[in-house]
Design an enzyme around this catalytic site. Sequence first.
Site, PDB file in Angstrom:
ATOM      1  N   CYS A  33     -33.704 -38.858  -0.361  1.00 29.75           N
ATOM      2  CA  CYS A  33     -34.259 -37.878   0.091  1.00 29.75           C
ATOM      3  C   CYS A  33     -35.204 -37.291  -1.104  1.00 29.75           C
ATOM      4  O   CYS A  33     -34.859 -37.036  -2.148  1.00 29.75           O
ATOM      5  CB  CYS A  33     -33.285 -36.494   0.366  1.00 29.75           C
ATOM      6  SG  CYS A  33     -33.989 -34.930   0.480  1.00 29.75           S
ATOM      7  N   CYS A  36     -34.581 -33.787  -2.219  1.00 29.35           N
ATOM      8  CA  CYS A  36     -33.101 -33.965  -3.245  1.00 29.35           C
ATOM      9  C   CYS A  36     -33.570 -34.498  -4.496  1.00 29.35           C
ATOM     10  O   CYS A  36     -33.240 -33.842  -5.540  1.00 29.35           O
ATOM     11  CB  CYS A  36     -32.211 -34.848  -2.598  1.00 29.35           C
ATOM     12  SG  CYS A  36     -31.926 -34.370  -0.755  1.00 29.35           S
TER      13      CYS A  36
END
Length: 108
Positions: A33, A36
């Site tokens: 991600c 992230c």
Amino acid sequence: MPMNETYATSAPSRDEVDALDGYTLLEFGTAWCGHCRSAQPLLHSTMADRDVRHLKIEDGPGRPLGRSFRVKLWPTLILMRDGQELGRVVRPTSTQAIEELLSHADSA
């Protein structure tokens, strides 16, 4: 406590998380991600020198722990104390947002 570097693919149960004593920062996300990955340097700088347990949990469809917290976007950071949610930050873009969340643990 040191910050975890990798997302755990095997998550504890909700009952196990609720039974943890003291402060715990749950981080839900995935290694692939982009949001992230962008949050990692922010977490590193704000987690340094804090006595907060850090559980970095891989999330996704069908993952019961993330669903029990109604996680919808990554990363989601949830600060808990003795099994109770104190606050959360979704997709932090600054250290200030994480600092504000962790300030609950500093004031104890």
